[in-house]
Design a protein around this motif. Sequence first.
Motif, PDB file in Angstrom:
ATOM      1  N   GLY A 284       0.815  -1.221   0.000  1.00 52.17           N
ATOM      2  CA  GLY A 284       0.000   0.000   0.000  1.00 52.17           C
ATOM      3  C   GLY A 284       0.840   1.259   0.000  1.00 52.17           C
ATOM      4  O   GLY A 284       0.374   2.326  -0.410  1.00 52.17           O
ATOM      5  N   ALA A 285       2.075   1.144   0.475  1.00 47.39           N
ATOM      6  CA  ALA A 285       2.942   2.337   0.529  1.00 47.39           C
ATOM      7  C   ALA A 285       3.907   2.337  -0.646  1.00 47.39           C
ATOM      8  O   ALA A 285       4.273   1.283  -1.170  1.00 47.39           O
ATOM      9  CB  ALA A 285       3.717   2.345   1.840  1.00 47.39           C
ATOM     10  N   GLU A 286       4.328   3.541  -1.022  1.00 43.40           N
ATOM     11  CA  GLU A 286       5.339   3.666  -2.077  1.00 43.40           C
ATOM     12  C   GLU A 286       6.681   3.874  -1.372  1.00 43.40           C
ATOM     13  O   GLU A 286       6.895   4.918  -0.740  1.00 43.40           O
ATOM     14  CB  GLU A 286       4.990   4.876  -2.952  1.00 43.40           C
ATOM     15  N   TRP A 287       7.551   2.866  -1.458  1.00 48.44           N
ATOM     16  CA  TRP A 287       8.816   2.924  -0.716  1.00 48.44           C
ATOM     17  C   TRP A 287       9.874   3.664  -1.520  1.00 48.44           C
ATOM     18  O   TRP A 287      10.057   3.380  -2.695  1.00 48.44           O
ATOM     19  CB  TRP A 287       9.287   1.500  -0.367  1.00 48.44           C
ATOM     20  N   TYR A 288      10.523   4.599  -0.860  1.00 42.68           N
ATOM     21  CA  TYR A 288      11.560   5.374  -1.537  1.00 42.68           C
ATOM     22  C   TYR A 288      12.915   4.689  -1.394  1.00 42.68           C
ATOM     23  O   TYR A 288      13.183   4.008  -0.405  1.00 42.68           O
ATOM     24  CB  TYR A 288      11.654   6.784  -0.940  1.00 42.68           C
ATOM     25  N   THR A 289      13.791   4.908  -2.401  1.00 41.29           N
ATOM     26  CA  THR A 289      15.130   4.327  -2.359  1.00 41.29           C
ATOM     27  C   THR A 289      16.143   5.398  -1.957  1.00 41.29           C
ATOM     28  O   THR A 289      15.805   6.585  -1.907  1.00 41.29           O
ATOM     29  CB  THR A 289      15.508   3.768  -3.742  1.00 41.29           C
ATOM     30  N   LEU A 290      17.361   4.936  -1.741  1.00 45.36           N
ATOM     31  CA  LEU A 290      18.441   5.865  -1.368  1.00 45.36           C
ATOM     32  C   LEU A 290      18.691   6.876  -2.497  1.00 45.36           C
ATOM     33  O   LEU A 290      18.931   8.061  -2.224  1.00 45.36           O
ATOM     34  CB  LEU A 290      19.713   5.067  -1.045  1.00 45.36           C
ATOM     35  N   ASP A 291      18.569   6.400  -3.738  1.00 43.34           N
ATOM     36  CA  ASP A 291      18.790   7.299  -4.882  1.00 43.34           C
ATOM     37  C   ASP A 291      17.773   8.440  -4.903  1.00 43.34           C
ATOM     38  O   ASP A 291      18.104   9.561  -5.299  1.00 43.34           O
ATOM     39  CB  ASP A 291      18.685   6.513  -6.204  1.00 43.34           C
ATOM     40  N   GLN A 292      16.563   8.144  -4.486  1.00 44.80           N
ATOM     41  CA  GLN A 292      15.505   9.178  -4.510  1.00 44.80           C
ATOM     42  C   GLN A 292      15.676  10.216  -3.402  1.00 44.80           C
ATOM     43  O   GLN A 292      15.077  11.291  -3.464  1.00 44.80           O
ATOM     44  CB  GLN A 292      14.125   8.522  -4.383  1.00 44.80           C
ATOM     45  N   GLN A 293      16.447   9.853  -2.382  1.00 50.90           N
ATOM     46  CA  GLN A 293      16.580  10.742  -1.219  1.00 50.90           C
ATOM     47  C   GLN A 293      17.178  12.102  -1.557  1.00 50.90           C
ATOM     48  O   GLN A 293      16.816  13.116  -0.984  1.00 50.90           O
ATOM     49  CB  GLN A 293      17.412  10.080  -0.112  1.00 50.90           C
ATOM     50  N   LYS A 294      18.136  12.095  -2.520  1.00 45.59           N
ATOM     51  CA  LYS A 294      18.812  13.371  -2.865  1.00 45.59           C
ATOM     52  C   LYS A 294      17.786  14.394  -3.360  1.00 45.59           C
ATOM     53  O   LYS A 294      17.837  15.561  -2.988  1.00 45.59           O
ATOM     54  CB  LYS A 294      19.902  13.111  -3.909  1.00 45.59           C
ATOM     55  N   ASP A 295      16.836  13.916  -4.188  1.00 38.25           N
ATOM     56  CA  ASP A 295      15.800  14.829  -4.707  1.00 38.25           C
ATOM     57  C   ASP A 295      14.845  15.235  -3.594  1.00 38.25           C
ATOM     58  O   ASP A 295      14.468  16.401  -3.462  1.00 38.25           O
ATOM     59  CB  ASP A 295      14.998  14.128  -5.819  1.00 38.25           C
ATOM     60  N   LEU A 296      14.459  14.227  -2.801  1.00 36.24           N
ATOM     61  CA  LEU A 296      13.478  14.498  -1.732  1.00 36.24           C
ATOM     62  C   LEU A 296      14.034  15.468  -0.692  1.00 36.24           C
ATOM     63  O   LEU A 296      13.304  16.302  -0.155  1.00 36.24           O
ATOM     64  CB  LEU A 296      13.073  13.187  -1.039  1.00 36.24           C
ATOM     65  N   MET A 297      15.317  15.325  -0.406  1.00 31.82           N
ATOM     66  CA  MET A 297      15.920  16.137   0.662  1.00 31.82           C
ATOM     67  C   MET A 297      16.511  17.459   0.153  1.00 31.82           C
ATOM     68  O   MET A 297      17.080  18.221   0.942  1.00 31.82           O
ATOM     69  CB  MET A 297      17.015  15.334   1.382  1.00 31.82           C
ATOM     70  N   ALA A 298      16.401  17.721  -1.115  1.00 32.91           N
ATOM     71  CA  ALA A 298      16.921  18.996  -1.655  1.00 32.91           C
ATOM     72  C   ALA A 298      16.146  20.159  -1.027  1.00 32.91           C
ATOM     73  O   ALA A 298      14.911  20.165  -1.052  1.00 32.91           O
ATOM     74  CB  ALA A 298      16.762  19.012  -3.167  1.00 32.91           C
ATOM     75  N   LYS A 299      16.902  21.110  -0.469  1.00 40.13           N
ATOM     76  CA  LYS A 299      16.261  22.161   0.330  1.00 40.13           C
ATOM     77  C   LYS A 299      15.298  23.033  -0.480  1.00 40.13           C
ATOM     78  O   LYS A 299      14.366  23.596   0.073  1.00 40.13           O
ATOM     79  CB  LYS A 299      17.319  23.023   1.013  1.00 40.13           C
TER      80      LYS A 299
END
Lengths: 335, 254
Positions: A284-299
């Motif tokens: 049911g959840a969309e799991w994020y990967t380590l590669d996606q973190q850079k985009d997600l955490m961009a300020k």
Amino acid sequence: MTSTNRRVFLKNTLAGAGAIGLAGTGLFASAKELQKMAYGGSPWLSHYPTYLAIENGLLKKEGIDLRWESFVTGSARLSAMMAGDVDLAGFGSISTMALMARGVKQFYVVGVPENFGKVEGLFVKEGINSIADLKGKTIGTAFASSTHLLVLDLIASSGLTPDKDINVINISGPEIIAAMKSGQIDACAAWTPQFNILSSMPGVKLLADDTSFSLYKEFGTTPGPDLLVVKKSYAESNPEAVKSFIKAYFQSCEVLKNTPEKAVPILKKLTNLNDAEQLQTIKGAEWYTLDQQKDLMAKDGKFVTGLQKLAEMLVTYKQLDSAPKVSDWINPNFI
Amino acid sequence: MSYVSKKRELVLISCISVVVFVSVWEMVCRFGLVDPIFLPSPTEVVLRGIRTLNDGILMSHVLASTRRVMIGFALAVAISIPLGLVLGTSRRFCAVFDPIISLIRPLPSMSWIPLSLLWFGITETQKYSIVFMGTIAPALLYVIEATRNVDQVLVLAARNLGASRFQVMREVILPASLAQIISGFKIILGLSWTCVISAELVSAKEGLGFMIMNGKEFFQTDTVVLGMVMISITVLIIDVILRRIENRVLRWQR
């Protein structure tokens, strides 16, 4: 004892002591290599990667000796972190932003585990087809949570006023199911696993999930995304350990994303769900990967901007006194 | 020193004690000895109080909790006085009810939440029932104890003079035990406030218990402390009212 025997005895004793000493040193060395860390968890989705990483031995492999501490609510976990009992934990963004709004600077947001927007939503009785149909009726939801914000946003989007046009009451967990079953409320907003129970309840239908949330349409932001948070003092004195933790954490996310069946027997020990329910919850959840973190955490990225808008929305609904500058707490350096 | 000046001196000492306590608290916060997230300063609490009072939120919380306490407590009083008098004077009745009271008495008010929700749903009655269930057993015990402490000479004298069982209860035992019963009820009233906090944990959107728990969720410790202070103030006001009632009802005992 003869001199030869004495020599043999001394030799054996020294050899034995040496062996014990070496073994002891070895043990000591391996214990020292493992970095101690305390994690605040619960059976909620965002803690699955950590639990899986403990049980799979991924954290040990990364040199981390993790102590799992259980908490019922996110605010209790955050309080424990402030008190210094927990080094890392998963939190809902609403309670995290509440702490930011109080000017507490002792933590960093270091990752985003998943998006559970499709296993959280508003359920209504058959015959209700829009928010406008709920005028004069009662919605149950857990106050101070993401579902509360979803309900307030949906009501406002339809031009109605909460508490004036629609009665919104504070109710959550198993009580929400009982209240819906007995007809004490006309609608309710809940997340998984209550979401799954409500989905299969006769006479009840899903009216809206998090994709109907106003900020989702623009920023992809759900009403209360989960965040991975680390205590600042711990992160600054053990940066490599935090990096190792995050590596193991997102390896687990890969398992949850690509081979969820492998995670089921392990996670059901944490959640007490059966195999089918556990698999459904993971999927049911969309799991994020380590590669996606850079985009997600961009300020200045979409996710952080969405979080900022969410903080401002909390002020609009009088849940926060003032909106914090969320990017001040975002730290992508451990990814 | 006269009685009046002695009383004034004691009031002055109490006032100084409160002022010193609040000043030390303010200083500890002002000099940053404690993080405000753990303990807000009295000024912050007062400012939060003014803000919520202006919004009209504070009084709605106070009134909601007070109403729940008073109704639940009044129900417990209304049932515990007659039942307690009967149980205190009849060993047979007591043998029937005593085990049940003993079973209910240790149960915390929180434990009644799941059942009360099933019985009464998410209504105000459910909240009154939590207060009632949390206070009925101790209230009964106070009445039973007070009834048993009545001087038996008075009871025997009344009986010898031909008073019926009901007359003895109404005209001898009740007036003689009333002072002790009221003292017990003042303690029960404090207990009612702990029950109302439990009652407001589920399906409430107003009340001081809700205010405290919601404040906790948003780390608004000033709201939490404000809720606690409001409970204390409300209990103090009700206590003064009860004392006045006690003085009026027990005028003959003064």
